[in-house]
Write an enzyme that holds these catalytic residues in place. Structure first.
Site, short mmCIF file in Angstrom:
data_model
loop_
_atom_site.label_atom_id
_atom_site.label_comp_id
_atom_site.label_asym_id
_atom_site.label_seq_id
_atom_site.Cartn_x
_atom_site.Cartn_y
_atom_site.Cartn_z
N HIS A 239 68.23 111.03 -37.43
CA HIS A 239 68.81 111.39 -36.30
C HIS A 239 68.25 110.68 -35.07
O HIS A 239 69.08 110.09 -34.00
CB HIS A 239 68.44 112.76 -36.01
CG HIS A 239 69.18 113.83 -36.83
ND1 HIS A 239 70.58 114.04 -36.78
CD2 HIS A 239 68.76 115.01 -37.41
CE1 HIS A 239 70.79 114.88 -37.72
NE2 HIS A 239 69.82 115.70 -37.86
N HIS B 47 70.00 107.12 -34.77
CA HIS B 47 71.27 107.47 -34.29
C HIS B 47 71.38 107.53 -32.77
O HIS B 47 72.28 106.82 -32.05
CB HIS B 47 71.91 108.74 -34.90
CG HIS B 47 73.31 108.91 -34.87
ND1 HIS B 47 74.05 110.16 -35.16
CD2 HIS B 47 74.31 108.10 -34.55
CE1 HIS B 47 75.39 109.91 -34.80
NE2 HIS B 47 75.63 108.55 -34.72
N HIS C 192 64.58 112.29 -42.75
CA HIS C 192 65.76 113.21 -42.10
C HIS C 192 65.71 112.84 -40.47
O HIS C 192 66.60 112.59 -39.74
CB HIS C 192 65.92 114.30 -42.37
CG HIS C 192 67.29 115.42 -41.97
ND1 HIS C 192 68.14 115.62 -42.61
CD2 HIS C 192 67.26 115.99 -40.80
CE1 HIS C 192 69.04 116.36 -42.09
NE2 HIS C 192 68.49 116.40 -40.73
N GLU C 193 64.76 113.37 -39.92
CA GLU C 193 64.75 113.58 -38.68
C GLU C 193 64.54 112.03 -37.81
O GLU C 193 65.10 111.82 -37.08
CB GLU C 193 63.50 114.39 -38.06
CG GLU C 193 63.43 115.62 -38.46
CD GLU C 193 64.54 116.48 -38.24
OE1 GLU C 193 65.54 116.14 -37.10
OE2 GLU C 193 65.09 117.52 -39.16
ZN LIG Z 1 69.52 117.27 -39.11
#
Ligand SMILES: [Zn+2]
Length: 678
Positions: free
Chosen positions: A472, A475, A468-469
């Site tokens: 980010h 991105h 998940h991290e």
């Molecule tokens: Zn998040």
């Protein structure tokens, strides 16, 4: 005089940051920025991108580069001296921010660019950044009379202090409670790996036995595995009353008054700008358009999941009664019997999976996943200055060119804020000397570290968090945008920013993805087929219960901001009670003060925006469904996601980007299907 926080090097020199230098250095930088901006405005005849925006962005960037490492260290190696220095800067930064965003001279100069003929020649990212800036001037009250402008500034300053204090209280309350257990017998059921970590924690304080703390890697195994119900209850009570008027440390580090003041000030801020309430103000910068739309969105998901959630809980009750003669489930029993039921039904526990997810295998497998999807290579860089010996540093390369770098800080430790997050250290931007600044990210987790000579072994949940991290981070780091204000995660509406992160999690649930990230840490064997099948079968265990829990947080957050009423005493608790009445399926005890530790909305950026997780999950699940149809390592699909979503940052509206990738507007169906709610 040289500024100790203004380093020309590519990366911050963390070890040289001394708390006593921070406040003077930031003050000096703000003074210099103000002088340069005044000179700029005085001398400029025709504002355009090169004469106005570029120099401003460069000043802004220098300020973030100076502040980012300080703010980051305050989160991950907190100390009294650093905390004091950090807090001393908050009002200065807030004043400066307000002054800039309310400056009529700056506003007029930006407006002049937007109205000029040269505007049409600017590229998409440049136009979008000017559009956002003009919007933000208006949202900061540039058009207000002076007394109201002043009030806006005072509110912003006070809010920055209050939210910092909220976070400090949660950290202090988390660290302010521990329990030393003398014998392992009292911890029966707790996995070996957690016992070892607790023994290590005791040893670090020169104590004998096992130290139970409220940090997640200690709290979670107690309430999930510990047979000792009295201990579960004690730890549960300490955890859910942190920073409140209840529990073992009642009144100490109490966030009650802070919550009331934060909500009052947010409401006043919103009405100052002629919004009905803070929820409406929050949506002015989001993808969702109206409060009604958000409420409807949450209601629809609730309608689709609540009865299933009730059914899941009823099954748990029956199981606890039939198998353990437990008549009624207390809140501290729910996680414990759920885990027993999961094992009974699927014969798999997170703990049994740990040996198959040694941290280095997970990381190298994760890098392999993105290599296949996006054609990028990631390599370790050693000998980089950092804030702790456990921190790793990596470089991302594409076509042999470095395109981004990141710090990875994996393990829980004292004085480190809990949870996992990505933050930016440097943003990608084209500088005024036409050089390209590469993005740098911080990835922070709180996993159990290595114990003895065993490597850190992750649960599958932790693996998912890491993905998940990392999503980010990608991105932020794979962006091709060259305008800082809309590069990477900048300028991305908050309810779309969880798209790339939740999207990445999907590869932890695909056999082909799992094959890359798992290998037994001793034997090197792959995850046995039987365990893999069980892991996948258990994916949607209690999915509806989890869904209603997230909806409960989202609706609570949205309603306390939307329905704020200065005359309603105790409204926060009564709205929480109402929302629970409407949505929750598990029992609640009256002393539960969940809201006092809800840092996302009281100390982070999720105020009237917690719904963003679910909103973006619709986008991420639907984006992934294209990979399901075309192959999860389909290169063309990967390149399309890279080109249409990851590289674009905030340079276009998220709906436009989504449609460019998916070929249509988002559908909620894939999320329901992935969660077993279809
Ligand atoms: Zn998040």
């Amino acid at each position: 005089m040289t500024n100790p926080l203004l380093q020309s090097a590519e990366l911050p020199a963390f070890s040289e940051i001394k708390p006593e230098h921070v406040q003077p250095a930031i003050a000096q930088l703000l003074k210099r920025n103000r002088e340069q901006i005044h000179t700029l405005l005085d001398t400029i005849s025709e504002p355009d991108w090169g004469t106005l925006v570029m120099p401003l962005e460069s000043l802004d960037d220098q300020l973030s580069q100076a502040w980012s490492p300080v703010s980051h260290m305050n989160s991950v190696i907190n100390s009294d001296a650093l905390r004091e220095a950090y807090n001393a800067c908050l009002p200065l930064l807030s004043e400066y921010g307000t002054e800039m965003s309310q400056s009529p001279e700056l506003y007029n100069a930006y407006q002049a660019i937007a109205d000029s003929e040269s505007y049409a020649q600017l590229d998409q990212a440049q136009q979008k950044s000017i559009e956002n800036t003009l919007r933000d001037f208006r949202l900061a009250g540039v058009a207000l009379p002076d007394d109201k402008k002043q009030r806006y500034g005072d509110i912003k300053k006070r809010l920055s202090e209050l939210t910092s204090k909220f976070s400090e209280n949660v950290l202090d309350a988390t660290q302010g409670w521990t329990k030393l257990i003398g014998h392992a017998d009292e911890l029966a059921g707790v996995p070996e790996s957690s016992l070892a970590a607790m023994a290590q924690a005791a040893e670090a304080k020169e104590l004998q036995g096992y130290l139970v703390t409220l940090e997640f890697p200690s709290y979670f195994p107690i309430v999930t595995y510990c047979e000792n119900a009295a201990l579960r209850e004690e730890v549960y009570e300490a955890f859910v009353t942190r920073a409140s008027d209840q529990g073992p440390n009642a009144g100490e580090w109490d966030n009650s008054e802070l919550i009331d003041e934060v909500l009052a000030l947010r409401h006043e801020l919103a009405t100052l700008l002629e919004f009905d309430n803070y929820a409406a103000y929050s949506l002015a910068t989001k993808m969702a358009e109206t409060p009604q739309q958000v409420r409807q969105f949450l209601q629809d998901l609730a309608d689709k999941s609540r009865s299933l959630a009730q059914q899941e809980f009823a099954e748990l009750q029956v199981y606890a009664k039939d198998s353990f003669e437990v008549e009624s489930l207390n809140p501290w029993d729910v996680g414990f019997y759920s885990e027993k039921l999961r094992q009974h039904r699927y014969a798999i526990s997170q703990e049994e999976l740990r040996p198959y997810f040694p941290v280095n295998q997970v990381i190298s497998g994760m890098f392999e996943v993105v290599k296949r999807l996006y054609g990028i290579d990631i390599q370790t860089v050693s000998e980089v200055d950092s804030w702790h010996e456990d921190v790793r540093f990596y470089e991302i390369r594409k076509d042999e060119q470095a395109i981004g770098r990141f710090y990875l800080d994996l393990y829980a430790r004292a004085n480190k804020r809990g949870g996992a997050w990505m933050d930016e250290c440097r943003v990608r931007r084209r500088c005024s000397d036409s050089s390209l600044q590469l993005p740098v990210a911080y990835l922070t987790c709180n996993f159990n570290g290595p114990v003895g000579d065993k490597p850190a072994l992750l649960t599958h949940n932790e693996v998912t968090t890491l993905f998940h991290e990392f999503g980010h981070g990608l991105h932020h780091m794979l962006t091709q945008v060259e305008v800082g204000a809309v590069s990477g995660i900048n300028g991305v509406p908050w309810d779309a920013v969880e798209l790339p992160s939740q999207f990445m999690e999907n590869w932890c649930w695909q056999p082909e993805g799992i094959a890359l990230i798992s290998r037994h840490f001793e034997t090197g064997e792959p995850l046995p087929q039987e365990m893999l099948d069980k892991l996948l079968a258990a994916r949607n265990f209690q999915a509806a219960m989890q869904m209603v829990r997230q909806l409960e947080f989202s609706l609570f957050d949205f309603r306390i901001h939307q329905e704020y009423n200065p005359h309603a005493q105790g409204a926060v608790q009564s709205i929480l009670d109402e929302v629970r009445e409407q949505l929750a399926v598990v029992p609640v005890v009256p002393y539960n003060r969940f809201q006092h530790g809800f840092s996302h909305i009281f100390a982070g950026g999720y105020a009237a925006g917690y719904y963003s997780y679910k909103w973006a999950e619709v986008l991420s699940a639907d984006a992934f469904s294209k990979f399901e149809a075309e192959g999860i390592f389909n290169q063309a699909t990967g390149q399309s996601f890279l080109k249409n979503i990851l590289q674009q940052g905030g340079s276009r509206d998220p709906m436009e980007l989504f449609v460019a990738f998916r070929g249509r507007e988002p559908s909620v169906e894939p999320l329901l299907r992935h969660s077993g709610l279809a």
